[in-house]
Design a protein around this motif. Structure first.
Motif, mmCIF file in Angstrom:
data_model
loop_
_atom_site.group_PDB
_atom_site.id
_atom_site.type_symbol
_atom_site.label_atom_id
_atom_site.label_comp_id
_atom_site.label_asym_id
_atom_site.label_seq_id
_atom_site.Cartn_x
_atom_site.Cartn_y
_atom_site.Cartn_z
ATOM 1 N N ALA A 36 0.838 -1.214 0.000
ATOM 2 C CA ALA A 36 0.000 0.000 0.000
ATOM 3 C C ALA A 36 0.867 1.256 0.000
ATOM 4 O O ALA A 36 0.564 2.236 -0.695
ATOM 5 C CB ALA A 36 -0.929 -0.002 1.214
ATOM 6 N N GLY A 37 1.965 1.227 0.761
ATOM 7 C CA GLY A 37 2.860 2.396 0.857
ATOM 8 C C GLY A 37 3.424 2.776 -0.509
ATOM 9 O O GLY A 37 3.480 3.958 -0.877
ATOM 10 N N THR A 62 -7.365 0.113 -11.123
ATOM 11 C CA THR A 62 -8.081 -0.986 -11.797
ATOM 12 C C THR A 62 -7.354 -2.320 -11.613
ATOM 13 O O THR A 62 -7.782 -3.329 -12.156
ATOM 14 C CB THR A 62 -8.252 -0.735 -13.319
ATOM 15 N N ARG A 63 -6.261 -2.323 -10.843
ATOM 16 C CA ARG A 63 -5.522 -3.585 -10.658
ATOM 17 C C ARG A 63 -5.316 -3.934 -9.200
ATOM 18 O O ARG A 63 -4.359 -4.619 -8.839
ATOM 19 C CB ARG A 63 -4.168 -3.493 -11.377
ATOM 20 N N ARG A 64 -6.202 -3.426 -8.356
ATOM 21 C CA ARG A 64 -6.162 -3.778 -6.928
ATOM 22 C C ARG A 64 -7.576 -4.177 -6.512
ATOM 23 O O ARG A 64 -8.547 -3.586 -6.979
ATOM 24 C CB ARG A 64 -5.725 -2.587 -6.061
ATOM 25 N N GLU A 70 -8.983 -0.292 0.025
ATOM 26 C CA GLU A 70 -9.305 0.266 1.345
ATOM 27 C C GLU A 70 -8.020 0.532 2.139
ATOM 28 O O GLU A 70 -7.895 1.538 2.829
ATOM 29 C CB GLU A 70 -10.250 -0.672 2.117
ATOM 30 N N LEU A 71 -7.056 -0.386 1.992
ATOM 31 C CA LEU A 71 -5.764 -0.199 2.683
ATOM 32 C C LEU A 71 -5.004 0.990 2.088
ATOM 33 O O LEU A 71 -4.351 1.748 2.802
ATOM 34 C CB LEU A 71 -4.916 -1.472 2.586
ATOM 35 N N TYR A 76 -2.993 6.432 2.499
ATOM 36 C CA TYR A 76 -2.942 7.755 1.856
ATOM 37 C C TYR A 76 -3.323 8.839 2.865
ATOM 38 O O TYR A 76 -2.680 9.880 2.964
ATOM 39 C CB TYR A 76 -3.905 7.782 0.657
ATOM 40 N N GLN A 77 -4.361 8.543 3.630
ATOM 41 C CA GLN A 77 -4.834 9.486 4.674
ATOM 42 C C GLN A 77 -3.733 9.712 5.711
ATOM 43 O O GLN A 77 -3.464 10.843 6.114
ATOM 44 C CB GLN A 77 -6.090 8.910 5.339
#
Length: 339
Positions: A36-37, A62-64, A70-71, A76-77
């Motif tokens: 995710a990072g 489109t590839r997750r 959600e992760l 990102y937040q």
């Protein structure tokens, strides 16, 4: 067109999308070695740099899988102090923006937003409500209702009740309760009895008793209804869909036909809806976006196959000739390959 819906051979034993596991027949699969990072760094670069790099947004989103996205939203937040969905809204526009937002919205919340959109504004968009409630499993409807309660602090069925009326309202509210029987065993005698009840309530009498149709089609399990469709054709000589189309009109007809089609074959129903959204003068981008995103992890591979069977051209090529720019590129990426 009729031939597909008239064919009841082997119907009872055909797999159904109502019980499809996420990821089984979808085009969007979880990414292996997901980080995710790493994705957040790439997304920030695409969004914060000079001019948005749409290709990066499309490649990642489109590839997750939904769970992975959600992760990503969470990471990102944490990294920016901003919500990814807000940054996407600020950085993209029009149909492409709608699609980006849809891709980072959890499936139940996305269904909830589409239902809300259908209820808002002038005139309820019944066809959206019909498509969603006729094609979702009890679990999906429950998750949608929970999301609605979370966001509005209101009960979905109570708000729906204000928007619709008559027998259509009864059918919609029964489906929105998400209490369809889930038994997998079929009772052939009961199917014959229900088929007879439907025949007597429609074809056989002067004037139609719609309530019988609503009761049976909104309560019985999918396997049970499949057997009932077979029995109905044996009794009446025509399919239940033909009878409904001949006896009823308006939203109730559209709703009951949609239920019958989804009981038979959700991917074929969705393929028809996609075709409708693209044919003729303008494109119905909202329907196109909704179906592509909401089925992308469930049965979009099957929808592609049914589309090819029905229209002799691939879904991919239809999208290509109908859409352009980033929006077109993104819809094609969700579609996956060309058939």
């Amino acid at each position: 067109m009729a031939s597909l819906w008239d064919d009841l051979d082997n119907l009872v034993n055909t797999p159904t999308s109502f019980t499809a596991k996420v990821g089984d027949r979808g085009t969007i699969k979880p990414k292996a070695n997901f980080d995710a990072g790493e994705d957040v760094v790439a997304l920030r670069k695409a969004i914060e740099g000079l001019g948005t790099t749409e290709k990066t947004l499309i490649d990642i989103l489109t590839r997750r899988s939904s769970a992975q996205k959600e992760l990503i939203c969470k990471a990102y937040q944490e990294a920016t102090g901003r919500a990814l969905v807000k940054d996407l809204k600020g950085d993209t526009h029009g149909d492409f923006e709608d699609l980006m937002v849809a891709l980072v919205t959890p499936p139940a919340v996305y269904d909830c937003h589409e239902v809300t959109r259908a209820m808002k504004g002038v005139g309820t968009k019944d066809s959206v409500l019909i498509e969603i409630f006729a094609s979702r499993s009890n679990q999906q409807i429950k998750a949608l209702s929970d999301a609605y309660l979370d966001e509005t602090e209101k009960k979905l069925t109570l708000d729906l009740k204000k928007e619709v009326s008559g027998d259509f309202s009864k059918a919609l509210l029964l489906l929105a309760e998400g209490s369809r029987d889930e038994s997998t065993t079929v009772d052939p005698a009961k199917a014959r009895e229900d088929a007879k009840t439907l025949y007597n309530a429609g074809e056989k009498k002067w004037g139609t008793d719609e309530s019988k149709f609503v009761d049976i089609l909104c309560h019985r399990s999918v396997p049970q209804l499949r057997q009932t469709l077979v029995e109905y054709k044996n009794i009446s000589g025509k399919t239940l869909q033909e009878s409904i189309e001949g006896e009823m009109s308006g939203e109730l007809e559209e709703m009951l036909v949609a239920i019958v089609k989804c009981v038979k074959n959700i991917p074929a129903y969705m393929a028809e809806r996609l075709h409708e959204s693209m044919k003729g003068g303008g494109t119905d981008e909202a329907t196109l976006n909704r179906i592509m995103v909401s089925r992308s992890e469930i049965d979009l591979l099957d929808i592609r196959a049914e589309f090819k069977k029905l229209y002799s051209s691939s879904l991919h090529s239809s999208i290509e000739s109908d859409l352009s720019g980033c929006h077109g590129d993104c819809v094609k990426a969700i579609c996956g390959g060309d058939d």
